[in-house]
Design an enzyme around this catalytic site. Sequence first.
Site, PDB file in Angstrom:
ATOM      1  N   LYS B  90     -66.650 -58.465   4.542  1.00 42.39           N
ATOM      2  CA  LYS B  90     -66.576 -60.028   4.859  1.00 42.39           C
ATOM      3  C   LYS B  90     -65.442 -60.455   5.869  1.00 42.39           C
ATOM      4  O   LYS B  90     -65.642 -61.315   6.696  1.00 42.39           O
ATOM      5  CB  LYS B  90     -66.474 -61.082   3.604  1.00 42.39           C
ATOM      6  CG  LYS B  90     -67.630 -60.821   2.735  1.00 42.39           C
ATOM      7  CD  LYS B  90     -68.686 -61.677   3.195  1.00 42.39           C
ATOM      8  CE  LYS B  90     -69.920 -61.504   2.259  1.00 42.39           C
ATOM      9  NZ  LYS B  90     -71.298 -62.053   2.806  1.00 42.39           N
ATOM     10  N   GLU B 112     -68.621 -71.335   2.114  1.00 43.68           N
ATOM     11  CA  GLU B 112     -69.084 -71.372   0.596  1.00 43.68           C
ATOM     12  C   GLU B 112     -68.841 -69.894   0.346  1.00 43.68           C
ATOM     13  O   GLU B 112     -68.850 -69.015   1.045  1.00 43.68           O
ATOM     14  CB  GLU B 112     -70.543 -71.582   0.969  1.00 43.68           C
ATOM     15  CG  GLU B 112     -71.378 -70.255   1.415  1.00 43.68           C
ATOM     16  CD  GLU B 112     -71.087 -69.847   2.865  1.00 43.68           C
ATOM     17  OE1 GLU B 112     -70.615 -70.594   3.504  1.00 43.68           O
ATOM     18  OE2 GLU B 112     -71.394 -68.664   3.260  1.00 43.68           O
ATOM     19  N   SER B 380     -69.982 -51.640   1.110  1.00 46.36           N
ATOM     20  CA  SER B 380     -69.403 -52.946   1.614  1.00 46.36           C
ATOM     21  C   SER B 380     -68.391 -53.387   1.015  1.00 46.36           C
ATOM     22  O   SER B 380     -67.424 -54.312   1.488  1.00 46.36           O
ATOM     23  CB  SER B 380     -70.562 -53.887   1.846  1.00 46.36           C
ATOM     24  OG  SER B 380     -71.011 -53.857   0.565  1.00 46.36           O
TER      25      SER B 380
END
Lengths: 266, 398
Positions: B90, B112, B380
């Site tokens: 991210k 969010e 990830s």
Amino acid sequence: MSRIQSTFDKLAQQRRKALIPFFTAGDPSPAFTVPLMHTLVEAGADIIELGVPFSDPMADGPVIQRASERALKHLVTLHQVLDWVAEFRKRNVLTPIVLMGYGNPIEAMGWETFARRCAEVGVDGVLTVDFPPEESHEAFAHLAAHCIDPIFLLAPTSTDARIERVARQARGYVYYVSLKGVTGAGHLDLAAIAGKIPELRRHIKLPIGVGFGIRDGETARSVAGLCDGVVVGSRIVQLIEDSPEQEVLARVGELVKALRFAVDQA
Amino acid sequence: MYNYPDKLGHFGPYGGIYVAETLMGALEELNQAYEKYRHDPAFIAELNDDLKHYVGRPSPIYHARHLSGHLGGAQIYLKREDLNHTGAHKVNNTVGQALLAKRMGKKRVIAETGAGQHGVATATVAARYGMECVVYMGSADVQRQSPNVYRMKLLGATVVPVESGSKTLKDALNEAMRDWVTNIEHTFYIIGTVAGPHPYPMMVRDFNSVVSRECVVQMPEQTGQQPDVVIACVGGGSNAMGIFYHYIDMPGVRLIGVEAGGHGIASGQHAAPLTSNSPVGVLHGNKTYLMQDANGQIIETHSISAGLDYPGVGPEHSWLKDSGRAEYVAINDEEALAAFHELCHFEGIIPALESSHALAYAMKIAPTLSREKILLVNLSGRGDKDINTVAGLSGITL
């Protein structure tokens, strides 16, 4: 001539401004929708914006979000909302009805079917909050085929190019969102509205309604002086939420009468 | 050559800009700024510098030899996005968007978050670049991801629990949109996945595509070839787009996206709009495959992994599915949990529950392929944030 256009024409002849109340279909429960529509008209509404509930009302503040949630608890569907308009039309053939909501329930029904049903039951205009002119061409061609007016929003942040684009595609009236934010938010900046309306009028030949943040007779009167119609939504929905069910119709009627009086002072 | 989206953000029939007029001005401003800076050498240099020294890129690729040997088939390689600063892919995106916000003169960022990884990555870069940060998080997720909530607070962010709707990721996104439209002049909305209105799906993909840009160099160096199959989990789909992107024009490389099968597709309790053949719809600014009822209301999803618990999917994945360039499958909660434990056991790596879905599918197909075949899995994120969930499922209270 569309019902929306003839309504505005008649008001213009009388030098009056349109009062356009909004509430969410199915709120507080399904049995109220048709009686509420008649109540609004009897209290002085010129056009009714009927909200179609959606699970994810991104552009709405907490008041209208909760109305959507109440309606969806009763499993209200777009099919039902259309049926209620048909029911309303049995006693009223003059007051224009605009369905207001988000695109996905219509996508699920299919625009062709939706437009045909709108024409059958007597819906006059459709405002899909999340379909700007960029994305609505194909969808709104179906509305045009059935003579349903596409109502578009404009905002304080709308550029000249966007205003022009909306001017080309809009029918019925244009809804100017009078503040930066969601429905029911904050306070109006009357000077800003007064400054923006002439900018809109350079391109928009249709009537201009103003909404978002109109809370009482005083603001309704001031706003009406600047445009062709006043939209009041969250204030009415809040009253529906706050009222015991047996008093909903009477209280909403009183509020709309007061708004009518105020708008006619403009 | 693959050249999506078009100027208005369409991937075939998907994507686009489905938002209220009140947001159009801000999106135009963002689009112009992104077009201006995405090829700007000074912007790219600053981004690359932070990716190297702050995030810790390039992330390594690791050959999971023991796991592969145990399965007795194809070789599994892991792209170690879990080793990035903040522990997931991210941050690749939040660094990029925060640098863009800085150039646009925005002093406040909002985000969010579902699992909290994107919220943490946003709070992190906000602290790094001296910006005010507000993170919206469904109140159900605030409960199940409490360590990440505290991390965000440590980093100086305000975490706002969202009580509307299903109280999960989609509702957090609604609320962030409402904040943005209200504070549009000084606020930059850092969306965490390849969804939302244009230019977000493209921009978030671009920032995450650093992952495959590294892979196309690293794989031949390490193995003498590109992988046969690239596998990534898909919620909104940002890590998958990141590792797919530079492989899209290499037709010999199979691309597989793994959705959250929850309790199984047949149960209806899942978060797999592509695998379950959900209808196309419009939500959060774009058109895409969407989990909804017959009346177009968005339905509640289920996944063991909060980061995959989303009813839609990035519009580019819808297009890659339709065009046949990528395949989409689902892994259910139990399979993901088993893969989680296997990776801990065989390789000493605790994977995120999200990434465990991709891993589980690799483990499923590896035994059916020859030992020469190479599977590249996007690991990830790391699983530290999930230890409470996993312990709870094993009947252990920490």
